[in-house]
Design an enzyme around this catalytic site. Structure first.
Site, PDB file in Angstrom:
ATOM      1  N   LYS A   1      13.260  42.657  53.039  1.00  0.00           N
ATOM      2  CA  LYS A   1      12.869  41.378  53.621  1.00  0.00           C
ATOM      3  C   LYS A   1      13.588  40.154  52.494  1.00  0.00           C
ATOM      4  O   LYS A   1      13.600  40.398  51.770  1.00  0.00           O
ATOM      5  CB  LYS A   1      11.477  41.276  53.604  1.00  0.00           C
ATOM      6  CG  LYS A   1      10.924  39.804  54.212  1.00  0.00           C
ATOM      7  CD  LYS A   1       9.395  39.829  54.153  1.00  0.00           C
ATOM      8  CE  LYS A   1       8.754  38.662  54.946  1.00  0.00           C
ATOM      9  NZ  LYS A   1       7.222  38.865  54.751  1.00  0.00           N
TER      10      LYS A   1
ATOM     11  N   SER B   1       0.998  40.414  57.240  1.00  0.00           N
ATOM     12  CA  SER B   1       2.469  40.543  57.682  1.00  0.00           C
ATOM     13  C   SER B   1       3.372  41.776  57.435  1.00  0.00           C
ATOM     14  O   SER B   1       4.566  41.793  57.741  1.00  0.00           O
ATOM     15  CB  SER B   1       3.311  39.664  56.570  1.00  0.00           C
ATOM     16  OG  SER B   1       2.811  38.152  57.106  1.00  0.00           O
TER      17      SER B   1
ATOM     18  N   SER C   1       4.863  38.095  59.056  1.00  0.00           N
ATOM     19  CA  SER C   1       6.042  37.466  58.873  1.00  0.00           C
ATOM     20  C   SER C   1       7.356  38.463  58.591  1.00  0.00           C
ATOM     21  O   SER C   1       8.499  38.075  58.569  1.00  0.00           O
ATOM     22  CB  SER C   1       6.033  36.490  57.409  1.00  0.00           C
ATOM     23  OG  SER C   1       5.789  37.399  56.424  1.00  0.00           O
TER      24      SER C   1
END
Length: 604
Positions: A112, A217, A193
């Site tokens: 990420k 997330s 996210s």
């Protein structure tokens, strides 16, 4: 700031020697040979000489170009590592000398874009405020991956600032990376996210990917994209070098297509002992603080040993349906979604588990009502501390106000769809931990922490103790909604909050695909929604071995993902939505008038 152009150029450059990996140099080909291949299978092929890490890396790059940057346009990968092929060749060289550094040796992985890599890649959290000079050093997670021989293939897109900037944010969108889409339906949202991480793992863009979670997330993208997600105990994986929201709740974990793959990845990135850069790696999460419980000294090195196809036999599980009806009574959860969850509960029992209805037994989970204040209060301080580690980017050495000012100055690229009201709220809080916060009715930060601590003691821990449970189980989130850049996300329910405040682990696993059937008399005449639904296994701190065992037992019994692979369809559902086929009118000569045609005057 023209990131897409730079990204496409880099992708093309990485694929320049593509003819060397068996695709005949045809960049239009979409490699599928190793789709759904597990880490164990890939390691077996590499150990036997049938496959090299360089070949596998080239396959994933070609697949990313074909399906992520082109074709359906998943848009999960925000940047590729210019050194990826070098890392792969180095892994191959070590293997030729009989050296394998761990279960991820030579395995391409994606991180990420809020996880620092001290290399040529950006770590931006999706914002141009952090674009410029790359991070000075690896995060602990990235360093552990390198030490384990993994090939860091690139970074994944995310909800900008990990979905913590505005009440109206859109999951999967960032100013730098644009909008990530769902491999099960491109018009569907990948959830946030860690949206790019979940979508990339689902689309077979890497063997595993890594995201971060504060509240939902990791597990929500896993749910939406039909993959396994492990949200570890806070402090089991280090947050050093990760763009923060909250030191009380943040944690880093993997997305994988199987429980075994996610378990293998967790064993590589974890910090079994204090890493020197994150205090949480030497302690216990909030739910255990003050209870006398201490950090285990026997944290496993390998979590794959807990994978068990019969992991549900003899298990005792507490099921809760609290909240599944929906946050808003005016927007209830569709019955087919609830039906799919009930089928998953039945599958638990069919696989040998004893299921206890916690709601029916009168158990009430203590609420983590202090969470929002905790996140706002900690974000302002924690993000400033992170800015202090960066140089050569717009907010280096700055504060939250610096980032607010940057967004205001670059609203055209940073705020085209939503504002930064969460940041304004955080910036307006009183600075002391015991200062009453008028916005929260006078509640203080320390009082909010106490509320969230109680949510562990009188929540998951109390349920496990009272009923002698191995874990608590619930549906993870509602299935993926159609992405809506104008009106934002459409969450109906979510259960990650049960574990978020106290910092406890979750393992989410695909559980079903909701379907709408014509009627009870026609139970086989059904339209499948086309998007996944997952269930979450919750436990107390450091209970990952138990949760992995249970989740792998469910996975083996149901094989939900194996029987429902992504289609990359433009929309979901993609059946019964086609229109008619129109026939274009053609000019034809007038038919001859009949002999007895009625005569009519002209120009009336």
């Amino acid at each position: 700031m023209n990131s897409p152009v730079i990204r496409i150029f880099l992708l093309a450059a990485l694929l320049a020697p593509a003819s060397a990996f068996g695709q005949g140099g045809a960049q239009s080909a979409v490699p599928t040979k190793h789709n759904e291949a597990t880490i164990a299978q890939l390691q077996s092929e590499m150990a036997s000489g049938m496959l090299t890490s360089e070949e596998l890396t080239q396959e994933y790059i070609a697949r990313i170009i074909a399906l992520d940057q082109n074709g359906p346009g998943v848009n999960a990968v925000i940047e590729l590592n210019p050194d990826a092929l070098f890392l792969a060749r180095r892994a191959d060289a070590l293997r030729r000398h009989g050296i394998a550094l761990g279960p991820l040796h030579g395995i391409p992985v994606l991180l990420k874009d809020n996880i620092d890599t001290g290399d040529k890649m950006q770590t931006s959290a999706g914002s141009f405020a952090l674009v410029g000079m790359p991070a000075m050093r690896d995060s602990t997670v990235a360093a552990n991956l390198r030490a384990g021989g993994a090939v860091i293939l690139g970074k994944t897109n995310l909800s900008e600032w990990a979905n913590f900037r505005s009440f109206e944010s859109i999951s999967g969108w960032s100013g730098r990376g644009g909008q990530t889409h769902n491999p099960y339906g491109i018009d569907r949202n990948p959830c946030g996210s860690s949206s790019g991480s979940g979508a990339a793992a689902s689309a077979n863009f890497a063997a595993v990917s890594f995201g971060s979670e504060t509240d939902g997330s990791i597990v929500c993208p896993a749910n939406a994209n039909g993959v396994v997600g492990i949200k570890p105990t806070v402090g089991l994986t280090s947050r050093a070098g990760v763009v923060p929201i909250s030191h009380t709740q943040d944690t880093v974990g993997p997305h994988g297509r199987t429980v075994a793959d996610a378990a293998a990845a967790l064993g590589v990135i974890q910090s079994r002992t204090f890493d020197g850069r994150d205090l949480a790696t030497g302690g216990v999460p909030l739910g255990w603080q003050g209870t006398g419980k201490t950090r285990p000294t026997n944290i496993p090195t390998d979590y794959t040993k807990f994978v068990d196809p019969n992991g549900l036999k003899g298990a005792k599980l507490g099921v809760t349906r609290v909240g599944l009806g929906g946050f808003d009574p005016n927007v209830p959860t569709p019955p087919p979604v609830l039906d799919a969850f009930e089928e998953a509960v039945q599958a638990l029992e069919n696989a040998g588990a004893t299921v206890i209805d916690l709601d029916g037994a009168g158990f009430n989970f203590a609420s983590a009502d202090g969470e929002f204040l905790v996140l706002l209060f900690e974000f302002r301080n924690d993000v400033a501390a992170y800015f202090g580690t960066r140089v050569g980017v717009p907010v280096a050495g700055g504060t939250l106000q610096t980032a607010i000012d940057f967004n205001n100055a670059h609203a055209d690229v940073e705020m085209p769809f939503f504002n930064q009201d969460l940041w304004d709220l955080a910036n307006a809080l009183a600075t002391g931990p015991n200062d009453p916060q008028p916005i929260f009715g006078g509640l203080t930060y320390n009082q909010a922490l106490a509320i969230d601590h109680n949510a562990g003691v009188n929540g998951i821990d109390a349920a496990i103790s009272k009923f002698g449970l191995d874990a608590v189980v619930s549906a993870t989130d509602n299935p993926a909604w159609a992405t809506d850049l104008l009106f934002g996300d459409h969450f109906i329910f979510g259960t990650s909050g049960l574990a978020a405040g106290p910092g406890y682990p979750i393992v989410q696993v695909p559980a079903g695909f909701p379907k709408l059937c014509a009627s009870p008399t026609q139970p086989t005449n059904c339209t499948q929604y086309g998007v996944p639904l997952g269930i979450s296994f919750f436990g107390t701190a450091f209970s990952e071995p138990t949760l992995i065992k249970l989740a792998s037992g469910f996975e083996a019994a149901t094989q939900v993902r194996a029987h429902n692979l992504p289609t990359f369809a433009a929309t979901a559902p993609f059946t019964n939505v086609q229109g008619t086929t129109l026939t274009k009118p053609t000019r034809r000569a007038a038919p001859p008038a009949s002999a007895n045609a009625k005569k009519v005057p002209h120009h009336l």
